[in-house]
Structure formats: structure tokens, C-alpha cells
Design an enzyme around this catalytic site. Structure first.
Site, PDB file in Angstrom:
ATOM      1  N   LYS A  33      22.624  20.205  26.469  1.00 45.46           N
ATOM      2  CA  LYS A  33      24.015  19.748  26.544  1.00 45.46           C
ATOM      3  C   LYS A  33      24.387  19.363  27.972  1.00 45.46           C
ATOM      4  O   LYS A  33      25.068  18.374  28.202  1.00 45.46           O
ATOM      5  CB  LYS A  33      24.924  20.918  26.146  1.00 45.46           C
ATOM      6  CG  LYS A  33      25.651  20.698  24.869  1.00 45.46           C
ATOM      7  CD  LYS A  33      26.630  21.823  24.611  1.00 45.46           C
ATOM      8  CE  LYS A  33      26.074  23.141  24.977  1.00 45.46           C
ATOM      9  NZ  LYS A  33      26.813  24.296  25.066  1.00 45.46           N
ATOM     10  N   ASP A  59      24.151  24.460  35.000  1.00 46.72           N
ATOM     11  CA  ASP A  59      24.410  23.100  34.515  1.00 46.72           C
ATOM     12  C   ASP A  59      25.173  22.263  35.541  1.00 46.72           C
ATOM     13  O   ASP A  59      25.055  21.047  35.576  1.00 46.72           O
ATOM     14  CB  ASP A  59      25.218  23.131  33.207  1.00 46.72           C
ATOM     15  CG  ASP A  59      24.297  23.266  31.994  1.00 46.72           C
ATOM     16  OD1 ASP A  59      23.120  22.854  32.095  1.00 46.72           O
ATOM     17  OD2 ASP A  59      24.747  23.797  30.965  1.00 46.72           O
ATOM     18  N   GLU A 102      32.803  33.766  20.506  1.00 41.61           N
ATOM     19  CA  GLU A 102      33.338  33.544  21.854  1.00 41.61           C
ATOM     20  C   GLU A 102      33.852  32.125  22.081  1.00 41.61           C
ATOM     21  O   GLU A 102      34.712  31.893  22.918  1.00 41.61           O
ATOM     22  CB  GLU A 102      32.256  33.809  22.915  1.00 41.61           C
ATOM     23  CG  GLU A 102      31.835  35.246  23.052  1.00 41.61           C
ATOM     24  CD  GLU A 102      30.594  35.546  22.232  1.00 41.61           C
ATOM     25  OE1 GLU A 102      30.375  34.863  21.204  1.00 41.61           O
ATOM     26  OE2 GLU A 102      29.846  36.458  22.614  1.00 41.61           O
ATOM     27  N   CYS A 126      16.975  31.160  53.196  1.00 41.78           N
ATOM     28  CA  CYS A 126      17.865  32.322  53.108  1.00 41.78           C
ATOM     29  C   CYS A 126      17.084  33.618  53.364  1.00 41.78           C
ATOM     30  O   CYS A 126      16.718  33.872  54.502  1.00 41.78           O
ATOM     31  CB  CYS A 126      18.615  32.330  51.787  1.00 41.78           C
ATOM     32  SG  CYS A 126      20.161  33.243  51.932  1.00 41.78           S
ATOM     33  N   HIS A 128      21.189  27.437  51.895  1.00 45.96           N
ATOM     34  CA  HIS A 128      20.375  27.001  50.752  1.00 45.96           C
ATOM     35  C   HIS A 128      20.368  25.476  50.694  1.00 45.96           C
ATOM     36  O   HIS A 128      21.258  24.892  50.072  1.00 45.96           O
ATOM     37  CB  HIS A 128      20.979  27.521  49.452  1.00 45.96           C
ATOM     38  CG  HIS A 128      20.819  28.982  49.235  1.00 45.96           C
ATOM     39  ND1 HIS A 128      19.913  29.492  48.350  1.00 45.96           N
ATOM     40  CD2 HIS A 128      21.453  30.038  49.788  1.00 45.96           C
ATOM     41  CE1 HIS A 128      19.994  30.816  48.362  1.00 45.96           C
ATOM     42  NE2 HIS A 128      20.921  31.172  49.226  1.00 45.96           N
ATOM     43  N   GLU A 142      18.646  23.548  48.986  1.00 48.96           N
ATOM     44  CA  GLU A 142      18.345  22.991  47.658  1.00 48.96           C
ATOM     45  C   GLU A 142      19.586  22.541  46.893  1.00 48.96           C
ATOM     46  O   GLU A 142      19.503  21.651  46.048  1.00 48.96           O
ATOM     47  CB  GLU A 142      17.561  24.013  46.815  1.00 48.96           C
ATOM     48  CG  GLU A 142      18.313  25.256  46.355  1.00 48.96           C
ATOM     49  CD  GLU A 142      18.293  26.403  47.357  1.00 48.96           C
ATOM     50  OE1 GLU A 142      18.066  26.135  48.560  1.00 48.96           O
ATOM     51  OE2 GLU A 142      18.523  27.558  46.953  1.00 48.96           O
TER      52      GLU A 142
END
Ligand code: GLN
Length: 543
Positions: A17, A71, A152, A385, A514, A516
Site C-alpha cells: 500500500k 512507509d 482498529e 550514529c 543518519h 540514510e
């Protein structure tokens, strides 16, 4: 006025999704539209910051320091749409806000209920997403985590049903992503689960307008397309096949070929002719034409969940595209290196060594040995890190003579706390939302690997950690260990160490932030790119 696309999921989770939402975002942006993206997550954690990445996947961090679902990483890698605290909202976040309002007496004595109070709060978050954006947003894409039918998810779906009624049909549409399983014994794709999940949506008053069918290795044929369309009450062009596609970045092109963007725009009554996917297509072609290969060892805790370091895996793919090579990332268990395994045996086949982010003391001594191996054997080394913290500890112990040097996270009694908490962090007891989070300015020192990589005087990169390099040890490490501090964050009357490197080494560089999180396939992150380049040179040298 902003139009809305809601993305729901059916049958099972983990069928893409997030990638569908991100792909649609890319296709609409490529038509010149301004988009916004957000995700609702139906769990009770206020944000995913306290969730175990080995179970739930990585925590993705935005510029403004939101700890979000992974996501959102897809959204940022596929689109140019900026994400923030507003972009990921959980059930816990919604309830938290409603309960606080109730305590303040804002509901004026009313009984506070799921409908209308929780659903109103959900709808207000949808409106807030675009409310104060500098330029008007054309389309907001909103993904609902979980699967239709989950208890939920119900308040979110009910809120969307109401929202659609309020704004009217051409203002919003529903894209439903569902599984169409291939049953070996019957030799065919089965559409029944999809029919059921579309019906479950209809039962709560939502008609799916576009159905994206995840079919595994099979491809949806025209008969199946027509059948699903008829049973699910949509036209044939609203059925989009989603077979497994590699690489990930080719997926939007497959959706575009099937007219996903055209169908969505038609449903939203928008006429936007013309699309420019040249840059994206060229990138996918470059991916297909990578002809060399490097092998990188990622030294860390044992993982069996690929998503735990999602953004790092993706950043290496981007760096590979930039260098025309495939990056083969293998996880090497740090604990094996502690328990007798020699770094030489475990690492000698690799062209580069990465020590990545982490919390807690498991495997730390193994990571320190991996840094020492890379430094002494002149193997390209990159630390992120915890990886930078471990590199500082290694230099302190083995080059500056500070035996027993450590981080106070692992050894509160260490005689040489080269990594420690800042004084303002010391009283904090809560775990959620209490780290140094989000983007901070980092000034780069001229004529260093870092400034060469970035080609800028300063940059902004994202953080997620509690501990910092302890400046009391700066002189010793700069002197005896020849550690170069190539990036610093200006903080009042002092500076925080953000990047360290060694000059007398083919490539030894580590960052407290970080990197990335800001890497995208069209704009590979400079430190990853240069690390992979150094690994490629090492590879060629070995022949
Ligand atoms: N555990 C370290 C800290 O909190 C490093 C965190 C990380 O690698 N993200 O500072």
C-alpha cells in the site's frame, strides 16, 4: 481546492500500500501537481518511536523530528513532498489529543464518544495536513494502515465515509489495494478475497473506486480484470494489476502503463494532460545497467527483518546507481566477532565495512573490533550514529591510550566517557520523543572527505540518538589518534561533533546523524555515494 485520494488495504497487510501511495504521488507530481502525503496508523502507540524496529521495521525520521512509520520513507524517496509531524498520525495520537481536550473541558460537558469526537479529530487531521501549506495543495494522498475488517481501522474508515459526504464525490476517491492469490492446485488467480474485502468496505459505506490487485508472480489478464470490475462495481480501467516487480523503483512505471494516474484524475474530475517521467525512467535504466559489484559488510545485531534498516538498504541502492554498481550488503553478526570469530575471517571478503545505528550494549565489542580491522587493514569504513560512537571509542582505546574508554550508554562507570549524555539530557526519564531528533545544521571543514562529498559549506542532516561525542576528549583524539572532526553543529558557545574521519586511510568516515533518511534514487546521499565509490576502488585494486 485540494482533492483527496484515500488508500486502503484489503485481505492481508504488507502488500505494498505504501509503495502504491508513493508511486501515485510520483505520477501526479510528474504531471506538475503539488501533492501532500500522510499516513494514519491504527495502533495505540502515540508514535512508532518506541516500537521495536526488529518487529515493526525502522523508525523513519522527518526534518522536523517526527518519528514515523517506514512507509513515509517511501513517500520521501519517490516524491518531493515534504513530510512533517502532521504526516503520520496514530490511534494513540488521536486519542491523546481528544483526552487532553476533554480534560481541558473543551467538550462543554458532553459525553465524549468515538463518533463524533474521535472521527472529528481524524477529519481535522486530514484538513490540517494542507491547511497552512505555503502553496495550495492540488492532491492529498492519505494512506490508512492496517486492513479493512480490523477493529482498529473502523474509526478511520468511518471518518473517511463522513469526509467524503462532506466534500462531495469529485473531491475525493478511494483506492483499495488487495491481494489476488494464485492457487497452485487450481492453477489460477482467485478473485474472491478481493470481492469480500471490497464488500466489507461497502458495508461501512465506502465504495472503492480503484482496485489495485497484488498478484505475486502472475499477471492479471483481461478476463480477470473484467470479472473483478463487475463484482466490485467499478469500470475495467479502474482495475490495476500489481505483479511483483523489481526493482522497486520500476513499480510506478508499471502503474503508469496501466493508466493508474489517468483513472484517478478522471475520478477527481481533473484534466491534467502530459507527464514527464524522463528523469525517473533514466534512473531505472541506470539501475538495470549497473555492471560492477561491491560487497559491503554491515556489522550489527543479527537481523531477520529486512525492514529494520530499510532506509540504509535503499541508500545503498541509490549509491550503487550513482556509481554504476550493484551493492551487495551482507549482515555480519557483531556478537560472532565478540565470541571468538576473528574480524579477518569474517570481514576479509568485503570491500567496505559499515557499522550502523543501534541501541544497547549487545555486540558493541564486536563492532569495535570491526572498526579496528577496517582502520588497520585500510578497508573503507563508514559509521552511522552508533557507528560513529563506536569508531570514537576504538580510536580512543587503541590510538590515544585511553584503555577502557566507552560510551556511558554501555558502561556508566567508564574511566574515559568519550561518548556521553549532554548535561541537559541527564534528567530525562521518558523514552518516547526524548532524543535529539530531526534535522540539525552541520558546518563542514574545508578540504576534508565530508566537504568534498557534499560540495557545500554546511548541510542539514537528521538525527535520532541520545548520546554525543564528549568534547573533553577532543584534543587527545585529534592529537594522538589524528581524528579529524570534519562536521560540527554550532550550539551556543560550543560545537557538537557531527562527522569524524581519518586522513591517512583510503576512506574512513562516520557521522553522528543518519544520512540514510535523506537519500533518494534521484539524489543519492553524498556520504553513501563516496563510501561505495571507495569500496569500488578497493574492489578493483583487489582484481
Ligand atoms: N544508542 C546511541 C544513542 O542513543 C546511538 C543511537 C543510534 O544509533 N541511532 O546515542
Amino acid at each position: 481546492m485540494t482533492k483527496y485520494v484515500f488508500v486502503t488495504g484489503g485481505v492481508v497487510s504488507s502488500i505494498g500500500k505504501g509503495v502504491l501511495a508513493a508511486s501515485l504521488g510520483l505520477l501526479l507530481e510528474s504531471r506538475g501537481l503539488r501533492i501532500a502525503m500522510m499516513k494514519f496508523d491504527p495502533y495505540i502507540n502515540v508514535d512508532p518511536g518506541t516500537m521495536n524496529p526488529f518487529e515493526h521495521g525502522e523508525v523513519f525520521v522527518t526534518d522536523d523530528g517526527a518519528e514515523t512509520d517506514l512507509d513515509l520513507g517511501h513517500y520521501e524517496r519517490f516524491t518531493k513532498c515534504p513530510l512533517s509531524q502532521k504526516s503520520n498520525v496514530t490511534t494513540g495520537g488521536i486519542y491523546n489529543a481528544v483526552i487532553q481536550k476533554e480534560r481541558r473541558g473543551e467538550y462543554l460537558g458532553k459525553t465524549v464518544q468515538v463518533i463524533p469526537h474521535i472521527t472529528d479529530e481524524i477529519k481535522s487531521r486530514i484538513r490540517m495536513l494542507t491547511a497552512d501549506s505555503e502553496e495550495p495543495i492540488d492532491v492529498a494522498i492519505i494512506e490508512i494502515g492496517g486492513t479493512v475488517g480490523d477493529i482498529e481501522s473502523l474509526p478511520f474508515l468511518e471518518a473517511l465515509r463522513q469526509f467524503r459526504l462532506e466534500v462531495g464525490p469529485p473531491q475525493c476517491c478511494f483506492v483499495h489495494v488487495t491481494l489476488v492469490p494464485y492457487i497452485e492446485a487450481a492453477g489460477e488467480l482467485k478473485t474472491k478475497p478481493t470481492q469480500h474485502s471490497v464488500r466489507a468496505l461497502r458495508d461501512i459505506g465506502i465504495q472503492a473506486n480503484v482496485i489495485v490487485c497484488r498478484t505475486g508472480k502472475q499477471r492479471l489478464d483481461d478476463d480477470q480484470r473484467r470479472k473483478i470490475a463487475m463484482f466490485c462495481n467499478v469500470t475495467d480501467d479502474a482495475i490495476i494489476g500489481a505483479e511483483d516487480i523489481s526493482p522497486l523503483y520500476a513499480i510506478p512505471l508499471n502503474f503508469h502503463r496501466q493508466g493508474l494516474d489517468v483513472t484517478v484524475l478522471k475520478l477527481l474530475a481533473m484534466d491534467i494532460p502530459g507527464i514527464d517521467l524522463t528523469e525517473w525512467t533514466a534512473m531505472v535504466d541506470r539501475f538495470a545497467n549497473r555492471n560492477e559489484e561491491v560487497r559491503i559488510a554491515a556489522v550489527g545485531k543479527y537481523i531477520d527483518h529486512d525492514d529494520a534498516y530499510k532506509s540504509i538498504n535503499e541508500a545503498f541502492i541509490h549509491a550503487g546507481i550513482a556509481n554504476g554498481c550493484k551493492v551487495n550488503l551482507s549482515w555480519v553478526d557483531a556478537e560472532r566477532m565478540e565470541n571468538g570469530g576473528s574480524p579477518k575471517d569474517l570481514l576479509s571478503e568485503f570491500d567496505g565495512v559499515l557499522v550502523g545505528p543501534g541501541f544497547g550494549s549487545r555486540g558493541v565489542e564486536g563492532k569495535i573490533r570491526a572498526v579496528q580491522y577496517a582502520r588497520e587493514q585500510k578497508v573503507p569504513f563508514f559509521g552511522i550514529c552508533l557507528g560513529m560512537q563506536v569508531a570514537c571509542i576504538e580510536l580512543a582505546r587503541n590510538l590515544a591510550g585511553l584503555s577502557g574508554a566507552h560510551s556511558t550508554e554501555m558502561d556508566p562507570e567508564t574511566p574515559y566517557p568519550v561518548i556521553s549524555l549532554l548535561s541537559e539530557q541527564k534528567g530525562i526519564k521518558d523514552l518516547g520523543g526524548t532524543m535529539r531528533l530531526g534535522a540539525y545544521r552541520c558546518d563542514l571543514k574545508e578540504h576534508t572527505r565530508a566537504s568534498e562529498a557534499y560540495g557545500d559549506a554546511f548541510i542539514y542532516e537528521r538525527h535520532r540518538h541520545r548520546y554525543e561525542f564528549n568534547n573533553e576528549f577532543l584534543e587527545q583524539l585529534a592529537g594522538e589518534a589524528k581524528m579529524v572532526v570534519s562536521g560540527t553543529h554550532p550550539k551556543g558557545d560550543h560545537e557538537l561533533v557531527e562527522i569524524i574521519e581519518l586522513a591517512d586511510h583510503p576512506w574512513f568516515c562516520a557521522s553522528q546523524f543518519h544520512p540514510e533518511f535523506k537519500s533518494t534514487p534521484l539524489s543519492p546521499q553524498p556520504l553513501f555515494r563516496e563510501f561505495v565509490h571507495a569500496a569500488l576502488l578497493a574492489r578493483r585494486k583487489r582484481g
